[in-house]
Scaffold this motif. Structure first.
Motif: not given
Length: 258
Positions: A200-209
C-alpha cells in the motif's frame, strides 16, 4: 498530564507520527525498531532497537515504562509483531492502535494476479514470465530458490538473506522511486513479470504504474488480515484523532503516504 506513547516502527508513517508527537509538550514518545535494517532513517524522540521476547516481554516493557498508548506502525506484513502487540496490550490494559495504510487496488490496464503467500507467488511465476523483478523485500526469498529456469532481480535496502534463487542479481537501493526509475529498471533488466507484496501507499506504487505502462503481469501477495478486535487507523491523522490531538503539524490533510 504527560503521556508515554510507544510506537512499533520501521515505516514512514511511524517516523512521521514520532516527529509529530515528539514536538508536542507533555508527550513522551519511544519508537522501537526491530533492527532488521542496518542503517535506519532518523527517528524523533527516544529509540530502542531489538525484539521484546514475544508478547510477554513486550507486556513487561509496557508495565516497566508506564506506556499509556501502544501504536503498531510496523509493515503490513509484520503479522507476528502485530499479534504480539495485540496480546501484550490486552494483558496490560494498554490502549492500542494499529496504524495501517490502505492496500492497493487494481485499475484499468493492470494485469494483476493476487496470491495468498510467497509460495503461491513462486508457483504462479513459470506461466507468467522468465525474467522476474522480485520486489518483496530481503526476507522470504527461499520460496523462489527452486525456480532454476528463471532469473531474478532482487532490490532491497540491505543485502538479502540466503538462500536465494540460483540466478539472482541484487540491487541495493533505498526508495522512494519514481515511475521513470522503475521503468528504467524494468526495461534495463528486460523484466517480464513483477512480484510484490500489497504494501500500500504512494511511495512504493511507482513500480505498479511502470508495470502497467509496459503491459507486464504483476503477482501481488495479499496482506494478512489484522487480528480480530484490533483498532485499525489508516494514517497519522487518524492516530492523532484517536489520541484527542490535532492534525499533523504543518498539514491540514490526512497523511496517507507510506
Amino acid at each position: 498530564m504527560s503521556q508515554h506513547v510507544l510506537i512499533l516502527g520501521g515505516t514512514t508513517e511511524a517516523r512521521r507520527l514520532a516527529a509529530d508527537l515528539a514536538a508536542r509538550p507533555g508527550i513522551r514518545v519511544t519508537t522501537s525498531l526491530a533492527g532488521r535494517v542496518a542503517r535506519p532513517a532518523p527517528v524523533a524522540g527516544e529509540v530502542r532497537t531489538g525484539g521484546f521476547g514475544g508478547p510477554g516481554g513486550l507486556a513487561d516493557w509496557l508495565r516497566a515504562h508506564r506506556v499509556d498508548v501502544l501504536v503498531d506502525a510496523t509493515h503490513p506484513f509484520a503479522a507476528t509483531i502485530t499479534a504480539n502487540a495485540v496480546r501484550a496490550a490486552a494483558a496490560t490494559g494498554t490502549r492500542a492502535l494499529l496504524l495501517r495504510r490502505p492496500g492497493w487496488s487494481p485499475g484499468p490496464g493492470d494485469r494483476w494476479h493476487p496470491v495468498g503467500s510467497l509460495d503461491a507467488a513462486a508457483e504462479a511465476l513459470p506461466r507468467l514470465g522468465r525474467r522476474v523483478f522480485l520486489s518483496t523485500g530481503r526476507l522470504g526469498l527461499a520460496a523462489f530458490r527452486h525456480l532454476t529456469d528463471l532469473s531474478f532481480v532482487v532490490r532491497s535496502v540491505d543485502p538479502p538473506e540466503p538462500p536465494l534463487p540460483p540466478y539472482t542479481r541484487v540491487v541495493l537501493a533505498r526508495g522512494p522511486f519514481t515511475v521513470a526509475d522503475e521503468t528504467r529498471l524494468l526495461r534495463g533488466h528486460r523484466i517480464d513479470v513483477l512480484v510484490t507484496k500489497d504494501s500500500g501507499g504512494k511511495a512504493t506504487a511507482a513500480k505498479l504504474t511502470a508495470a502497467r505502462d509496459l503491459g507486464l503481469p504483476v503477482v501481488v501477495v495479499r496482506r494478512p488480515e489484522p487480528p480480530a478486535g484490533a483498532t485499525v487507523v489508516p494514517d497519522v491523522a487518524g492516530v492523532l484523532l484517536r489520541l484527542g490531538l490535532s492534525s499533523p503539524r504543518g498539514s491540514g490533510a490526512a497523511d496517507t503516504c507510506p
